[in-house]
Design a protein around this motif. Sequence first.
Motif, PDB file in Angstrom:
ATOM      1  N   PHE A  93     -33.132 -38.234  54.549  1.00  0.00           N
ATOM      2  CA  PHE A  93     -33.414 -39.176  53.474  1.00  0.00           C
ATOM      3  C   PHE A  93     -32.150 -39.419  52.661  1.00  0.00           C
ATOM      4  N   LEU A  94     -31.764 -40.688  52.491  1.00  0.00           N
ATOM      5  CA  LEU A  94     -30.558 -41.032  51.745  1.00  0.00           C
ATOM      6  C   LEU A  94     -30.855 -41.614  50.370  1.00  0.00           C
ATOM      7  N   GLY A  95     -32.004 -42.222  50.203  1.00  0.00           N
ATOM      8  CA  GLY A  95     -32.330 -42.789  48.905  1.00  0.00           C
ATOM      9  C   GLY A  95     -33.173 -44.045  49.053  1.00  0.00           C
ATOM     10  N   TYR A  96     -33.535 -44.624  47.919  1.00  0.00           N
ATOM     11  CA  TYR A  96     -34.295 -45.863  47.949  1.00  0.00           C
ATOM     12  C   TYR A  96     -33.791 -46.781  46.846  1.00  0.00           C
ATOM     13  N   ALA A  97     -34.036 -48.069  47.026  1.00  0.00           N
ATOM     14  CA  ALA A  97     -33.559 -49.062  46.064  1.00  0.00           C
ATOM     15  C   ALA A  97     -34.611 -50.145  45.906  1.00  0.00           C
ATOM     16  N   PHE A  98     -34.747 -50.637  44.680  1.00  0.00           N
ATOM     17  CA  PHE A  98     -35.712 -51.690  44.384  1.00  0.00           C
ATOM     18  C   PHE A  98     -34.985 -53.026  44.314  1.00  0.00           C
ATOM     19  N   ASP A  99     -35.511 -54.028  45.012  1.00  0.00           N
ATOM     20  CA  ASP A  99     -34.901 -55.350  44.980  1.00  0.00           C
ATOM     21  C   ASP A  99     -34.894 -55.881  43.546  1.00  0.00           C
ATOM     22  N   GLY A 100     -33.774 -56.440  43.141  1.00  0.00           N
ATOM     23  CA  GLY A 100     -33.660 -57.022  41.811  1.00  0.00           C
ATOM     24  C   GLY A 100     -33.290 -56.035  40.730  1.00  0.00           C
ATOM     25  N   ALA A 101     -33.136 -54.747  41.077  1.00  0.00           N
ATOM     26  CA  ALA A 101     -32.828 -53.740  40.058  1.00  0.00           C
ATOM     27  C   ALA A 101     -31.370 -53.830  39.632  1.00  0.00           C
ATOM     28  N   SER A 102     -31.137 -53.680  38.326  1.00  0.00           N
ATOM     29  CA  SER A 102     -29.769 -53.704  37.812  1.00  0.00           C
ATOM     30  C   SER A 102     -29.432 -52.459  37.006  1.00  0.00           C
ATOM     31  N   SER A 103     -30.451 -51.757  36.497  1.00  0.00           N
ATOM     32  CA  SER A 103     -30.211 -50.539  35.724  1.00  0.00           C
ATOM     33  C   SER A 103     -31.514 -49.758  35.630  1.00  0.00           C
ATOM     34  N   SER A 104     -31.430 -48.536  35.118  1.00  0.00           N
ATOM     35  CA  SER A 104     -32.632 -47.721  34.930  1.00  0.00           C
ATOM     36  C   SER A 104     -32.466 -46.870  33.684  1.00  0.00           C
ATOM     37  N   HIS A 105     -33.597 -46.509  33.089  1.00  0.00           N
ATOM     38  CA  HIS A 105     -33.583 -45.708  31.871  1.00  0.00           C
ATOM     39  C   HIS A 105     -34.667 -44.640  31.958  1.00  0.00           C
ATOM     40  N   VAL A 106     -34.306 -43.414  31.610  1.00  0.00           N
ATOM     41  CA  VAL A 106     -35.278 -42.326  31.558  1.00  0.00           C
ATOM     42  C   VAL A 106     -36.045 -42.460  30.247  1.00  0.00           C
TER      43      VAL A 106
END
Length: 253
Positions: A93-106
């Motif tokens: 497993f290398l990771g996953y990505a969401f289309d259209g994502a530009s940033s994330s916040h906890v």
Amino acid sequence: MGRIERPAPPYMQVATHLRDRIHSGELRPGDPLPSDRDLSEQWKISRVTAQKALVYLAAEDLIERRVGVGSFVKRPAPGEPAADESSPPRRVFLGYAFDGASSSHVIAASMAPATSSAAVAFGVEEGTPLFARRTVVLGVSGPVALVTTWCRETDADTIPELAKRTPLPVPIQDLIAVDGPAGRQVRETTDARGATPAEAAGLNIPPATPVLTGHLVHTSREGATVVFIEHVTTNTVTISYALARNASPPART
């Protein structure tokens, strides 16, 4: 300086370059590897891609990643058998990505009652306290995904980075060292349904709007759940894997 060429994926080209340096003896057991930041600058790639290269080498059991310190060529354990190149490759497993994502916040990092899905993953009763790290993934027009990462309280107590509302230095499954990356397995499930009221509020969409849901379970070699990740998104999600065999460098005298 490295140079990315096609058609091999960029992370694989970087991993191959580093693997060749290890096998040639240029990098010896205990030697440090370039950081993901350094690899990003040297190869003109993103830090996420650089991290994938290091994750892949760790999955091959060639390097070890030490949180807050760096990555190092692994020292073979005494009497460690040579890798069996005839063995079937493992899915990494290398990771996953969401289309259209530009940033994330906890948005939260604390103990929380286990959802039904988390309870099943960890083999506990629903509502049992587990550590939950909740993240909202943002696109240009607003939230595109909600991600909750679950682990046991004992792991959260020993890793202070988990309780901080800041990006983790490495993926959470690397922070929680169980059997090493080569010993971990990942399984995932996906589904589509209507958003719950809480999910709709978090994603700024009407209740019951169709969403994609996904569950990722990281387990130890013995099959015990180490990390459980559940996400809800209104966009497409891409999950990246690679095939790898354990490939320890040959012994040298």
